[in-house]
Write a protein that holds these residues in place. Structure first.
Motif, PDB file in Angstrom:
ATOM      1  N   HIS A  64      -5.799   5.302   6.271  1.00 28.11           N
ATOM      2  CA  HIS A  64      -5.291   5.943   4.769  1.00 28.11           C
ATOM      3  C   HIS A  64      -4.072   7.099   5.087  1.00 28.11           C
ATOM      4  N   GLY A  98       1.338  -1.325  -0.401  1.00 27.75           N
ATOM      5  CA  GLY A  98       0.194  -0.015  -0.113  1.00 27.75           C
ATOM      6  C   GLY A  98       0.835   1.318  -0.014  1.00 27.75           C
ATOM      7  N   ARG A 134      -2.240   1.983   4.667  1.00 28.30           N
ATOM      8  CA  ARG A 134      -2.365   2.428   3.307  1.00 28.30           C
ATOM      9  C   ARG A 134      -1.097   4.023   3.487  1.00 28.30           C
ATOM     10  N   ALA A 161       3.224   1.193   6.585  1.00 25.68           N
ATOM     11  CA  ALA A 161       2.344   0.168   5.446  1.00 25.68           C
ATOM     12  C   ALA A 161       2.887  -1.098   5.646  1.00 25.68           C
TER      13      ALA A 161
END
Lengths: 146, 72
Positions: A138, A93, B15, B8
């Motif tokens: 994220h 990722g 992410r 990550a």
């Protein structure tokens, strides 16, 4: 006429030295380019990635066009160009959006190494906490080249 | 920022996007990037400048927490 190299001889020497720390896993750099959206930047990004990959036989490169390779680009979660995905034993990722020059270049090289070793330089406490996350995370880091 | 990428690699659910702010002005504007590095986690927690590992982790835990939306 071939484009001028982005990396200087001393940049290359420095990266080669860094790459002595590469781990057991081959690294794949997937480049996302779309000529019609950002031609110059995409070409520069692709050239930079190829120059970096040329410094180790453990690094491979694939170029995708999100307008054509839609499903694969979507699977990578990439909807902007230029972009790079850095993969090692799995897709961790790690993504770069924009041409990673300057400070970001150091980050790209470091990402390649950690993707290859699969061993993040983090405290045990951090790794434990990240292993027990309740939902996906994220992280977006905004940067500039200088 | 090195920490984000290492995190990550450490966790499947993390992410890390590294974004060149100058090349994506719309994104930089949407996240009100005034200084760099600026870090945004799950669109919920954000900070400017580099944080030590423990504080970075705390920011992540706040971002995934079930509590009220933290002040930016």
């Amino acid at each position: 006429m071939a484009a001028m190299a982005i990396l200087t001889a001393s940049d290359e020497a420095a990266v080669r030295t860094e790459f002595e720390r590469l781990g057991p896993h081959p690294v794949k750099l997937t480049v996302f380019s779309q000529e019609l959206v950002a031609g110059d930047l995409c070409r520069q990004n692709e050239q930079l990635v190829r120059e970096v990959a040329g410094l180790s036989d453990r690094i491979s490169v694939e170029v995708l066009n999100p307008a054509i390779d839609r499903e694969r680009a979507a699977a990578y979660g990439v909807d902007l160009v230029p972009a790079i995905a850095v993969e090692g034993a799995r897709d961790y990722g790690i993504r770069f959006f924009g041409v990673p020059l300057g400070y970001e270049f150091t980050n790209l090289v470091d990402s390649i190494i950690v993707a290859s070793t699969g061993e993040p330089a983090l405290e045990e406490e951090t790794k434990t906490a990240l292993g027990g996350l309740a939902r996906p995370v994220h992280i977006q880091v905004f940067s500039t080249p200088t | 920022m090195r920490l984000a990428q290492h995190m990550a690699v450490a966790a499947k659910d993390v992410r890390a996007d590294c974004i060149e702010a100058g090349e994506f002005p719309e994104l930089a504007q949407r996240y009100r990037v005034m200084a760099v590095p600026k870090v945004v986690i799950n669109d919920r927690v954000e900070f400017e400048g580099a944080l030590p590992e423990r504080e970075f982790l705390q920011a992540i835990l706040r971002a995934v927490g079930d509590g009220p939306e933290p002040a930016a």
